[in-house]
Scaffold this motif. Structure first.
Motif, PDB file in Angstrom:
ATOM      1  N   VAL A   1       0.862  -1.184   0.000  1.00  0.00           N
ATOM      2  CA  VAL A   1       0.000   0.000   0.000  1.00  0.00           C
ATOM      3  C   VAL A   1       0.898   1.234   0.000  1.00  0.00           C
ATOM      4  CG1 VAL A   1      -1.725   1.309   1.304  1.00  0.00           C
ATOM      5  CG2 VAL A   1      -1.845  -1.192   1.261  1.00  0.00           C
TER       6      VAL A   1
ATOM      7  N   GLU B   1      -7.427   3.624  -4.340  1.00  0.00           N
ATOM      8  CA  GLU B   1      -8.598   3.655  -3.459  1.00  0.00           C
ATOM      9  C   GLU B   1      -8.478   4.837  -2.502  1.00  0.00           C
ATOM     10  OE1 GLU B   1      -9.770  -0.055  -1.636  1.00  0.00           O
ATOM     11  OE2 GLU B   1      -8.591  -1.148  -3.122  1.00  0.00           O
ATOM     12  N   SER B   2      -9.571   5.107  -1.781  1.00  0.00           N
ATOM     13  CA  SER B   2      -9.473   6.117  -0.715  1.00  0.00           C
ATOM     14  C   SER B   2     -10.008   5.507   0.574  1.00  0.00           C
ATOM     15  CB  SER B   2     -10.245   7.382  -1.078  1.00  0.00           C
ATOM     16  OG  SER B   2     -11.615   7.097  -1.126  1.00  0.00           O
ATOM     17  N   HIS B   3      -9.563   6.092   1.695  1.00  0.00           N
ATOM     18  CA  HIS B   3      -9.961   5.555   2.999  1.00  0.00           C
ATOM     19  C   HIS B   3      -9.887   6.687   4.016  1.00  0.00           C
ATOM     20  CE1 HIS B   3     -10.404   2.534   6.127  1.00  0.00           C
ATOM     21  NE2 HIS B   3      -9.328   2.993   6.740  1.00  0.00           N
TER      22      HIS B   3
ATOM     23  N   SER C   1      -5.459   8.982   1.473  1.00  0.00           N
ATOM     24  CA  SER C   1      -5.792   8.894   2.881  1.00  0.00           C
ATOM     25  C   SER C   1      -5.922  10.296   3.467  1.00  0.00           C
ATOM     26  CB  SER C   1      -4.666   8.111   3.558  1.00  0.00           C
ATOM     27  OG  SER C   1      -5.127   7.459   4.687  1.00  0.00           O
TER      28      SER C   1
ATOM     29  N   PRO D   1       0.381   4.924   0.745  1.00  0.00           N
ATOM     30  CA  PRO D   1      -0.598   5.901   1.226  1.00  0.00           C
ATOM     31  C   PRO D   1      -0.085   7.335   1.107  1.00  0.00           C
ATOM     32  CG  PRO D   1       0.632   5.036   3.072  1.00  0.00           C
ATOM     33  CD  PRO D   1       1.262   4.448   1.833  1.00  0.00           C
TER      34      PRO D   1
ATOM     35  N   PHE E   1      -6.879  -0.184   7.211  1.00  0.00           N
ATOM     36  CA  PHE E   1      -6.978  -0.483   5.773  1.00  0.00           C
ATOM     37  C   PHE E   1      -5.989  -1.582   5.391  1.00  0.00           C
ATOM     38  CE2 PHE E   1      -5.723  -0.093   1.390  1.00  0.00           C
ATOM     39  CZ  PHE E   1      -6.950  -0.028   0.737  1.00  0.00           C
TER      40      PHE E   1
ATOM     41  N   LEU F   1      -3.240   4.549  -1.948  1.00  0.00           N
ATOM     42  CA  LEU F   1      -4.347   4.887  -1.043  1.00  0.00           C
ATOM     43  C   LEU F   1      -4.375   6.386  -0.756  1.00  0.00           C
ATOM     44  CD1 LEU F   1      -6.606   3.575   0.682  1.00  0.00           C
ATOM     45  CD2 LEU F   1      -5.034   3.794   2.621  1.00  0.00           C
TER      46      LEU F   1
END
Ligand code: PNS
Length: 162
Positions: free
Chosen positions: A5, A67-69, A36, A7, A76, A34
């Protein structure tokens, strides 16, 4: 070690970030970029928009998804069973800041995924999202800082008077 990942805030994604994604795509089987949330930062552009820009910038990399979180990075990482967190570092200051996040994530992940620091290549070590925002907000040319496929939209998004 095959799923990682990457981020960050990516506000906006720069050529320096893209270099890290491309190198990860060569090193690992699966890369999740990601978008974030950093509570120390303020965002003028939505996370959906930042995700969309990154998706366009990495469309040539088949093993990279975006993706986003909004929650903890550690949660995640656990939920997608990633083996590693990868962060690009430009200088000693980045190492200091990232080491703090590494320590927090190590505590939260307790023996799970580790963090890897990837040194930024020399071409990009003075590049930053805040520099891009500053130049764009004064109507300057950001085309050598961000991926060509998103340069116009990024310039528009941060342009003066918006
Ligand atoms: O590009 P940035 O702003 O330096 O990235 C920092 C980011 C967004 C990766 C970091 O703030 C983060 O992981 N945020 C999610 C919340 C979290 O997990 N915080 C505690 C550990 S750092």
């Amino acid at each position: 070690m095959s799923k990682v990942v990457c981020p960050g805030s990516f506000n906006p994604v720069t050529l320096g970030h893209l270099d890290v994604f491309e190198r990860c795509a060569r090193l690992f089987e699966e890369v999740v970029v990601l978008v974030s949330y950093n509570s120390r930062k303020r965002y003028d552009v939505s996370s959906d928009q930042r995700v969309e820009w990154i998706r366009r910038a990495v469309s040539h990399l088949p093993n990279v998804t975006v993706e986003s979180h909004g929650g903890l990075l550690a949660d995640f990482v656990k939920s997608c069973a990633a083996d590693m967190i990868v962060k690009g570092v430009r200088n000693a200051n980045d190492v200091l800041v990232e080491s703090q996040m590494y320590f927090a994530n190590r505590e939260l992940l307790r023996g799970g995924a580790d963090t890897l620091f990837l040194p930024t290549c020399e071409t990009f070590c003075y590049m930053s999202s805040s520099l891009v925002r500053d130049i764009a907000s004064h109507g300057g040319d950001i085309s050598t800082f961000v991926p060509a496929s998103i340069a116009h939209e990024v310039a528009d998004a941060y342009r003066p008077g918006r």
